[in-house]
Design a protein around this motif. Structure first.
Motif, PDB file in Angstrom:
ATOM      1  N   ASN A   1      13.946 -11.393  -9.244  1.00 13.49           N
ATOM      2  CA  ASN A   1      12.561 -11.378  -9.716  1.00 13.49           C
ATOM      3  C   ASN A   1      11.939  -9.987  -9.636  1.00 13.49           C
ATOM      4  N   GLN A   2      12.373  -9.221  -8.636  1.00 15.01           N
ATOM      5  CA  GLN A   2      11.795  -7.891  -8.452  1.00 15.01           C
ATOM      6  C   GLN A   2      12.735  -7.060  -7.582  1.00 15.01           C
ATOM      7  N   ARG A   3      12.800  -5.750  -7.842  1.00 13.16           N
ATOM      8  CA  ARG A   3      13.629  -4.865  -7.032  1.00 13.16           C
ATOM      9  C   ARG A   3      12.894  -3.553  -6.804  1.00 13.16           C
ATOM     10  N   SER A   4      12.858  -3.146  -5.537  1.00 16.82           N
ATOM     11  CA  SER A   4      12.201  -1.879  -5.186  1.00 16.82           C
ATOM     12  C   SER A   4      13.154  -0.901  -4.520  1.00 16.82           C
ATOM     13  N   ALA A   5      14.373  -1.335  -4.205  1.00 15.61           N
ATOM     14  CA  ALA A   5      15.343  -0.471  -3.518  1.00 15.61           C
ATOM     15  C   ALA A   5      16.043   0.445  -4.513  1.00 15.61           C
TER      16      ALA A   5
ATOM     17  N   ALA B   1      24.220  -6.005 -10.389  1.00 13.35           N
ATOM     18  CA  ALA B   1      23.564  -7.301 -10.612  1.00 13.35           C
ATOM     19  C   ALA B   1      22.161  -7.348 -10.022  1.00 13.35           C
ATOM     20  N   PHE B   2      21.824  -6.352  -9.192  1.00  9.14           N
ATOM     21  CA  PHE B   2      20.514  -6.355  -8.559  1.00  9.14           C
ATOM     22  C   PHE B   2      19.503  -5.714  -9.512  1.00  9.14           C
ATOM     23  N   GLU B   3      19.264  -6.402 -10.641  1.00 10.96           N
ATOM     24  CA  GLU B   3      18.317  -5.974 -11.658  1.00 10.96           C
ATOM     25  C   GLU B   3      17.426  -7.149 -12.013  1.00 10.96           C
ATOM     26  N   VAL B   4      16.193  -6.867 -12.364  1.00 13.29           N
ATOM     27  CA  VAL B   4      15.233  -7.921 -12.695  1.00 13.29           C
ATOM     28  C   VAL B   4      15.767  -8.769 -13.842  1.00 13.29           C
ATOM     29  N   GLY B   5      15.791 -10.079 -13.633  1.00 11.78           N
ATOM     30  CA  GLY B   5      16.261 -11.009 -14.648  1.00 11.78           C
ATOM     31  C   GLY B   5      17.729 -11.342 -14.556  1.00 11.78           C
ATOM     32  N   ALA B   6      18.471 -10.594 -13.732  1.00 11.77           N
ATOM     33  CA  ALA B   6      19.904 -10.852 -13.600  1.00 11.77           C
ATOM     34  C   ALA B   6      20.146 -12.050 -12.681  1.00 11.77           C
ATOM     35  N   SER B   7      21.276 -12.697 -12.891  1.00  9.86           N
ATOM     36  CA  SER B   7      21.655 -13.856 -12.083  1.00  9.86           C
ATOM     37  C   SER B   7      22.651 -13.413 -11.017  1.00  9.86           C
ATOM     38  N   VAL B   8      22.429 -13.867  -9.792  1.00  8.21           N
ATOM     39  CA  VAL B   8      23.322 -13.541  -8.679  1.00  8.21           C
ATOM     40  C   VAL B   8      23.724 -14.819  -7.971  1.00  8.21           C
ATOM     41  N   ASP B   9      24.923 -14.817  -7.399  1.00  8.53           N
ATOM     42  CA  ASP B   9      25.433 -15.977  -6.678  1.00  8.53           C
ATOM     43  C   ASP B   9      25.165 -15.833  -5.186  1.00  8.53           C
ATOM     44  N   LYS B  10      25.183 -16.966  -4.502  1.00  9.47           N
ATOM     45  CA  LYS B  10      25.010 -16.948  -3.057  1.00  9.47           C
ATOM     46  C   LYS B  10      26.118 -16.124  -2.408  1.00  9.47           C
TER      47      LYS B  10
END
Length: 391
Positions: free
Chosen positions: A196-200, A88-97
Motif C-alpha cells: 500500500n505504501q513504501r518509504s524505505a 516486489a516492495f512497490e506500491v500495488g505489487a503483490s507479495v507472499d507471506k
C-alpha cells in the motif's frame, strides 16, 4: 259629454290591459319549447392490472466503502543501514507471506552472534567444571566418614553450581536473541498482501520501530453496510456467537459498471449508531484483487443488494396505482369503483408491495394502474386489461 268619455276610458283601460295580458299568457303557453334530451351518463375506460397475493423476496439496498481486512505498518525491529530493497516492495505489487521486502546490513549482527556463541561456550565449560568440583566435594565429604546431610550447601558447592548453570542459560538466551536480530535483518511480509505504501530506500539508516511502508491483506477485504431497523428486521442476521452465516450481499460500484462481487455477511457490529439508529453489517469479499478485470480496490464506494427473508401473501402494485400510501382503486364485479385499503410492506424498483387484510371482492382484484384525481366511489367504468389495450 266629455265626462262620459272620460268615465268610459277609466273603465275600459283596465279591461284592455287585462285582455292583453291574457292574450300574452295564452301565446306563451301555446308556444312549444325545445325538446328535453335526457342526460346521458359518461362511462370512462380505465386500465387495470390483476392483483393477487404472492410470495416475494425483497431486496434490501445499502451502501458502503470497502476497507482492508488487515492494514499493517512495516517497521524495523533493529537498528541498521538498509542495503537492499526487494523489487516486489512497490506500491500495488503483490507479495507472499514470508517474502523479503528489505535487507539491513548483517555485519554487526553476525559479529554479535559470534561473540554470544563464544560466551555461551565459555559458560558451558565453566558449568562442566563446576559440576566436577561439586562431585569431588561430595566424595571428599563422604571419604571423611561423614553424612552428606551434615554438609552445608556451600561445602558441597551447590550455590556455585547453580550460578554456573544460570550463566549457561543466560548465555544461551543471548545467542537466541543474537540469532533473532540477525534474522530480522531481512524484513519480511507477515501475510499475503498488496503493498500500500513504501518509504524505505537503500542507504537509509533506520532505528528500531522506524516506519518502512504498509501492507493490506490480499486474500480479503471488508465493507460496512448500514441498515435501518426496518430493513434489519427483514433479514436473518448472523448471531454474535456463531461463525457460520448464509447471508450474502451482491456488490456493485460505479467505477466498474457491469461487474458484481459477492460479500459474505460474517457479523453484526454490537453497537447501534445513536444518531440514526442504524445497524451495521460487516461483509467479507474473498480475493478481490485476483482478477485484473474485476479489481475491487480498497476505499471504493459500493452499492449492496441483500436478499431478505421471503414474504407471503403480498400484493404488488405499480407506484402510480397507490393513492396517499393508503388505498388503491379497484373495479367491482358490477364495474363500479371502490377504494381498497392497503398496508405497505416495502417498495422496490418502482413497485409497491402491500398487504390487504380484507379484500373487498373475490381475487384477483382489478386494480387501476393510473387513477385520476376526479374518480369517485361507485362510479361506473369500463375495465381494460393490458392484453385488451395492446390489441
Amino acid at each position: 259629454m266629455n265626462n262620459f268619455k272620460f268615465t268610459i276610458n277609466i273603465v275600459a283601460a283596465p279591461l284592455v290591459i287585462a285582455l292583453c295580458a291574457f292574450i300574452a299568457v295564452s301565446l306563451v303557453k301555446s308556444k312549444k319549447g325545445p325538446p328535453i334530451i335526457p342526460k346521458k351518463e359518461v362511462v370512462i375506460s380505465v386500465a387495470v392490472n390483476l392483483a393477487q397475493p404472492e410470495t416475494v423476496t425483497p431486496i434490501i439496498q445499502s451502501f458502503g466503502n470497502t476497507q482492508s481486512y488487515f492494514n499493517t505498518s512495516i517497521s524495523s525491529q533493529i537498528n541498521g543501514e538498509i542495503i537492499e530493497i526487494s523489487p516486489a516492495f512497490e506500491v500495488g505489487a503483490s507479495v507472499d507471506k514470508g517474502q523479503w521486502l528489505a535487507k539491513i546490513n548483517r555485519a554487526d549482527f553476525e559479529a554479535n552472534l559470534a561473540s554470544r556463541q563464544a560466551a555461551y561456550a565459555t559458560a558451558r565449560t565453566a558449568y562442566a567444571e563446576e559440576q566436577t568440583r561439586s562431585l569431588l566435594a561430595e566424595e571428599d565429604w563422604l571419604a571423611a566418614g561423614r553424612e552428606l546431610s551434615e554438609a552445608s550447601d556451600l561445602t558441597l558447592r551447590k550455590p556455585q553450581l547453580e550460578a554456573a548453570k544460570a550463566a549457561v542459560e543466560s548465555a544461551q538466551a543471548a545467542v537466541a536473541q543474537a540469532e533473532l536480530d540477525l534474522e530480522r535483518t531481512s524484513i519480511r511480509a507477515p501475510f499475503d498482501a498488496i503493498v500500500n505504501q513504501r518509504s524505505a530506500s537503500p542507504g537509509n539508516v533506520v532505528s528500531r520501530g522506524a516506519d518502512l511502508g504498509s501492507l493490506i491483506a490480499r486474500d480479503r477485504i471488508q465493507v460496512r453496510l448500514p441498515l435501518t431497523p426496518s430493513q434489519a428486521s427483514r433479514l436473518t442476521l448472523p448471531s454474535f456467537d456463531s461463525e457460520a452465516s448464509n447471508l450474502h450481499a451482491t456488490l456493485t460500484t460505479p467505477t466498474l459498471p457491469g461487474i458484481e462481487w459477492d460479500a459474505l455477511i460474517t457479523r453484526v457490529e454490537p453497537l447501534i449508531d445513536p444518531k440514526n439508529q442504524s445497524v451495521y453489517l460487516v461483509g467479507e469479499i474473498k480475493n478481490p484483487f485476483e482478477n485484473p478485470d474485476a479489481f475491487l480496490p480498497v476505499g471504493a464506494f459500493v452499492n449492496a443488494a441483500i436478499r431478505a427473508n421471503p414474504m407471503e401473501d403480498v400484493f404488488k402494485f405499480p407506484e402510480s396505482a397507490v393513492v396517499e400510501d393508503a388505498f388503491v382503486w379497484i373495479v367491482s364485479p358490477d364495474n363500479t369503483l371502490a377504494k381498497q385499503p392497503i398496508t405497505i410492506a416495502f417498495s422496490q424498483d418502482g413497485q409497491i408491495y402491500a398487504r390487504i387484510l380484507e379484500p373487498l371482492y373475490n381475487l384477483p382484484l382489478k386494480v387501476l394502474s393510473l387513477p385520476l384525481a376526479s374518480l369517485k366511489s361507485g362510479q361506473k367504468v369500463i375495465a381494460v386489461l393490458p392484453d385488451a389495450t395492446s390489441n
